[in-house]
Motif scaffolding. Structure first.
Motif, short mmCIF file in Angstrom:
data_model
loop_
_atom_site.label_atom_id
_atom_site.label_comp_id
_atom_site.label_asym_id
_atom_site.label_seq_id
_atom_site.Cartn_x
_atom_site.Cartn_y
_atom_site.Cartn_z
N GLN A 194 0.86 -1.18 0.00
CA GLN A 194 0.00 0.00 0.00
C GLN A 194 0.90 1.24 0.00
N ASN A 195 0.78 2.03 -1.04
CA ASN A 195 1.51 3.31 -1.13
C ASN A 195 0.51 4.45 -1.00
N ARG A 196 0.81 5.42 -0.15
CA ARG A 196 -0.16 6.49 0.09
C ARG A 196 0.52 7.85 0.23
N GLY A 207 -0.81 11.98 1.59
CA GLY A 207 -1.92 12.71 2.17
C GLY A 207 -1.52 14.09 2.65
N ARG A 231 2.73 2.38 3.35
CA ARG A 231 2.00 2.06 4.59
C ARG A 231 2.14 0.59 4.96
N THR A 286 -8.82 3.57 3.47
CA THR A 286 -7.38 3.36 3.50
C THR A 286 -6.88 2.77 4.81
N THR A 337 -13.56 4.50 -3.99
CA THR A 337 -12.61 3.46 -4.38
C THR A 337 -12.93 2.99 -5.79
N GLN A 356 -7.75 4.31 -4.02
CA GLN A 356 -8.61 4.78 -2.93
C GLN A 356 -8.33 6.24 -2.61
N ARG A 389 -6.49 11.85 1.70
CA ARG A 389 -5.49 10.83 1.44
C ARG A 389 -5.80 10.09 0.14
N PHE A 390 -4.76 9.74 -0.59
CA PHE A 390 -4.87 8.90 -1.77
C PHE A 390 -3.95 7.69 -1.61
N GLN A 391 -4.45 6.52 -1.96
CA GLN A 391 -3.70 5.29 -1.75
C GLN A 391 -3.88 4.33 -2.92
N GLU A 418 -3.30 0.24 -3.74
CA GLU A 418 -3.03 -1.11 -3.22
C GLU A 418 -2.85 -2.05 -4.40
#
Length: 405
Positions: free
Chosen positions: A62-64, A66, A82, A160, A365, A376, A398-400, A402
């Motif tokens: 998971q890369n995020r 924010g 994350r 997230t 999402t 997400q 936040r933007f994530q 997966e």
């Protein structure tokens, strides 16, 4: 002692009863029997020519990024990996005997390394005996059968991250013995029974042992039958259930002589405390709609601990209760909108140390490949209410991404 003895006797009886019952390798999906993860794929699998060994490899990350605005603090940007997980599972010698190993490498998973403490790379390391489709027995370190959102993999979440109540009340991973009796049926009333006897110290604990153990019991009820594709183990109605599906569950956990502020998690307490936790969950899915409601609580007699060497120093076990409410709709295009409201109230004994919190979250999402590959975005607003009557307002966007197999 009587509870532990009963648990062992049930284990022996089930083993003897299952000796003549066969199980094929195709039944060895661990998502229900040992680690209740949503399985969106089988990963990369290797089976020996004589079928005496099987190895399955999976990964996910998971890369995020924010933007955070906390009242009274400077605005901040946050970018991080994350989660970064590597998982191996399979069997050795006999399909009845399985194993699972999960390692974590992201800074948020491993945590800060302090002198005298272990690095937290190992998340799961367990051996499973599964005599038939109903019974499974697990020895080692893995998740306890707690509340629904915690039991679900973090890779199977709509938003997230989990709720603020999961952050405070969940019972997380532990080392010990677990037994599951799974009796899910497609279109009729079903149920699962789960129990665990564990150390209560959390994962990767090697400090001095104590005389307390943790006892956990859980029941799950499916009044309308099991969910499509094991849909109780992932959030959102990606399967677009053709008929309504319901899940009700309750769990009780008692951690005797706990050493940490949150049982298996948190800082070391100055004095050991016995913690009692209760969880109740409800889940509904139908035609793209999904709803969840959860109650979580923790109680302890005199939760405030005093340093025996310096009476001016104190800390406390986090006690109180909270509720989560979550509603979503998944469109046929695999876009999803999600809303969640959480309320968290600290017990009166610790109100002077920590605020009550209300949290509001909206998310969108896009599922590119179910939960295995998704985009997400979310907005979360927190309102903190302190014991002196003051309040604080915080929020983040936040933007994530997966991705995994």
């Amino acid at each position: 002692m009587r509870i532990q003895l009963t648990f062992v006797l049930l284990f022996v009886a089930a083993v003897l009863q299952a000796q003549d019952i066969k199980i094929s390798t195709k039944d060895n999906d661990l998502k229900l029997a040992a680690l209740p993860y949503y399985s969106y794929g089988k990963g990369l699998g290797i089976t020996s020519a004589d079928s005496l060994f099987q190895l399955n490899i999976r990964f996910r990350m998971q890369n995020r990024i924010g933007f955070i605005k906390n009242e009274g603090e400077d605005d901040a940007y946050d970018g991080q990996i994350r989660r970064l997980r590597l998982r191996f599972d399979g069997y050795v010698g006999n399909p009845h005997f399985l194993y699972v190993l999960q390692l974590s490498f992201a800074p948020g998973d491993v945590g800060e390394i302090h002198d005298g403490e272990n690095i937290n790379i190992i998340r799961d390391a367990a051996v499973i005996y599964r005599p038939n489709r109903n019974w499974s027995f697990t020895f080692g370190q893995t998740k306890l059968p707690g509340n629904r959102q915690r039991v679900n993999s973090s890779g199977a979440l709509q938003l997230t991250d989990r709720s603020i109540n999961n952050a405070k009340f969940n019972i997380d991973r532990d080392f010990g013995l677990q037994a599951y009796y799974l009796n899910e049926k497609k279109d009729q009333f079903s149920y699962n029974l789960k129990a665990a006897v564990t150390t209560g110290e959390g994962r990767n604990w090697t400090k001095s042992p104590d005389n307390g153990v943790a006892l956990t019991g859980k029941i799950e009820l499916f009044p309308l039958g099991s969910f499509t594709k094991d849909g109780s183990n992932f959030e959102g109605d990606l399967a677009r259930e053709k008929t309504p599906k319901l899940l009700f569950s309750g769990a009780y956990h008692q951690n005797n002589n706990a050493r940490r502020t949150q049982g298996q998690l948190g800082d070391d307490l100055y004095q050991q405390k016995t913690l009692r936790s209760f969880f109740a969950d409800a889940m509904f899915k139908y035609n793209g709609w999904a709803a969840m409601a959860t109650y979580m609580s923790r109680a302890s007699h005199n939760p405030v601990a005093v340093d025996p060497l310096d009476p001016t120093l104190t800390n406390y076990a986090y006690v109180g209760h909270g509720m989560d409410y979550q509603l979503s709709y998944t469109f046929p295009t695999n876009y999803e909108i999600i809303g969640r409201f959480s309320t968290q109230k600290a017990n009166k004994d610790i109100k002077a140390f920590t605020p009550d919190t209300n949290e509001y979250t909206l998310g969108v999402t896009k599922y590119l490949w179910e939960h295995a590959f998704k985009l997400q975005a979310e907005f979360t607003y927190d309102r903190l209410s302190f014991n002196d009557g003051s309040t604080k307002n915080n929020w983040y966007v936040r933007f994530q991404i997966e991705i995994g197999i």
